[in-house]
Scaffold this motif. Structure first.
Motif, PDB file in Angstrom:
ATOM      1  N   LEU A   1       0.820  -1.199   0.000  1.00 14.26           N
ATOM      2  CA  LEU A   1       0.000   0.000   0.000  1.00 14.26           C
ATOM      3  C   LEU A   1       0.856   1.251   0.000  1.00 14.26           C
ATOM      4  O   LEU A   1       0.590   2.224  -0.698  1.00 14.26           O
ATOM      5  N   LEU A   2       1.923   1.207   0.807  1.00 14.27           N
ATOM      6  CA  LEU A   2       2.782   2.374   0.919  1.00 14.27           C
ATOM      7  C   LEU A   2       3.708   2.525  -0.279  1.00 14.27           C
ATOM      8  O   LEU A   2       4.000   3.634  -0.719  1.00 14.27           O
ATOM      9  N   ILE A   3       4.193   1.380  -0.802  1.00  9.30           N
ATOM     10  CA  ILE A   3       5.113   1.396  -1.941  1.00  9.30           C
ATOM     11  C   ILE A   3       4.545   0.463  -3.018  1.00  9.30           C
ATOM     12  O   ILE A   3       4.958  -0.688  -3.126  1.00  9.30           O
ATOM     13  N   PRO A   4       3.562   0.919  -3.773  1.00 12.29           N
ATOM     14  CA  PRO A   4       2.917   0.036  -4.748  1.00 12.29           C
ATOM     15  C   PRO A   4       3.882  -0.407  -5.832  1.00 12.29           C
ATOM     16  O   PRO A   4       4.813   0.315  -6.199  1.00 12.29           O
ATOM     17  N   SER A   5       3.670  -1.628  -6.311  1.00  9.15           N
ATOM     18  CA  SER A   5       4.469  -2.117  -7.431  1.00  9.15           C
ATOM     19  C   SER A   5       4.239  -1.215  -8.628  1.00  9.15           C
ATOM     20  O   SER A   5       3.118  -0.767  -8.876  1.00  9.15           O
ATOM     21  N   ALA A   6       5.285  -0.959  -9.374  1.00  6.97           N
ATOM     22  CA  ALA A   6       5.174  -0.044 -10.510  1.00  6.97           C
ATOM     23  C   ALA A   6       5.885  -0.615 -11.721  1.00  6.97           C
ATOM     24  O   ALA A   6       6.907  -1.292 -11.601  1.00  6.97           O
ATOM     25  N   CYS A   7       5.341  -0.343 -12.877  1.00 10.07           N
ATOM     26  CA  CYS A   7       5.954  -0.717 -14.151  1.00 10.07           C
ATOM     27  C   CYS A   7       7.288  -0.001 -14.276  1.00 10.07           C
ATOM     28  O   CYS A   7       7.362   1.222 -14.095  1.00 10.07           O
ATOM     29  N   LEU A   8       8.333  -0.723 -14.586  1.00 14.46           N
ATOM     30  CA  LEU A   8       9.666  -0.125 -14.697  1.00 14.46           C
ATOM     31  C   LEU A   8       9.851   0.670 -15.979  1.00 14.46           C
ATOM     32  O   LEU A   8      10.863   1.342 -16.147  1.00 14.46           O
TER      33      LEU A   8
END
Length: 229
Positions: free
Chosen positions: A8-15
């Motif tokens: 929640l705090l550090i959502p997965s993101a597309c690189l």
């Protein structure tokens, strides 16, 4: 128990584009995945350039020391962003992401069969210490694990050259002249070698390496890169 909170705090993101992705095992989002541009079948069997009505215009001007060059993707989004992220931002997962389709390419392409081992385009030790790793090493090692081809690095970069990215073709060749050596010829003599790199731009780097491998006794050399600029 903390994983949902961390997500929640550090959502997965597309690189590639930064969009949120739900699966932390993924490297890029579905939208970027759909934009991947594979090299077509209409390519030069020697240098891997896309052919025109006049045939291969690159081979008309160049004398390559390698037998074959082949690239998987065109150097466009999102591959371009993934390679930049791998090289300069410390995210290593793109190496494995690229290695899987490269392994599938080796398995499916008869012209890539029968090689003795893989090696990577080396960085100078100073440059590698600054970056912390060699992105081509990471791709080649991952590819070795997936393909079963041994991974050996017989080539040493003895000159800490300028970055090739800002140089034209003539200055690229001058910049790399004498930059590579093969200290132990016995690792190379009579061998068929696949040289792995991230991007094939003008082919100057791969060609310089192929030249020293050939002088050291290699009998067949293939350049295999993630992308073609």
């Amino acid at each position: 128990m903390f994983a949902p909170l961390v997500d929640l705090l550090i959502p997965s993101a597309c690189l590639a584009c930064g969009a949120r992705i739900d699966d932390q095992q993924q490297v890029i989002c579905e939208n970027c995945e759909a934009k991947l541009s594979l090299m077509g079948n209409n390519t030069c069997p020697v240098c891997g350039s896309e052919l025109t009505q006049n045939g291969c215009e690159v081979c008309l001007e160049e004398d390559f020391a390698f037998d074959k060059a082949q690239s998987l993707f065109r150097y466009s989004s999102p591959v371009k962003e993934l390679i930049h992220t791998l090289k300069y931002n410390g995210y290593l997962s793109p190496a494995g992401y690229f290695a899987l389709p490269l392994a599938e390419l080796i398995e499916a392409d008869d012209s890539l069969q029968g090689y003795d081992y893989l090696c990577a385009v080396p960085l100078h030790p100073v440059r590698e210490r600054e970056r912390g790793y060699n992105q081509s090493d990471l791709i080649a090692y991952s590819l070795s694990v997936l393909s079963g081809l041994p991974y050996i690095n017989p080539v040493f970069r003895r000159v800490n050259t300028l970055s090739q990215t800002t140089l034209d073709k003539a200055h690229r060749a001058k910049n790399l002249s004498g930059a590579f050596t093969v200290p132990n010829h016995s690792m190379v003599q009579g061998k068929k070698i696949i040289v792995v790199d991230d991007v094939f731009t003008t082919g100057t780097t791969i060609n310089e390496i192929a030249g020293v491998l050939r002088q050291a006794g290699a009998i067949k050399i293939c350049a295999l890169t993630v992308a073609r600029a």
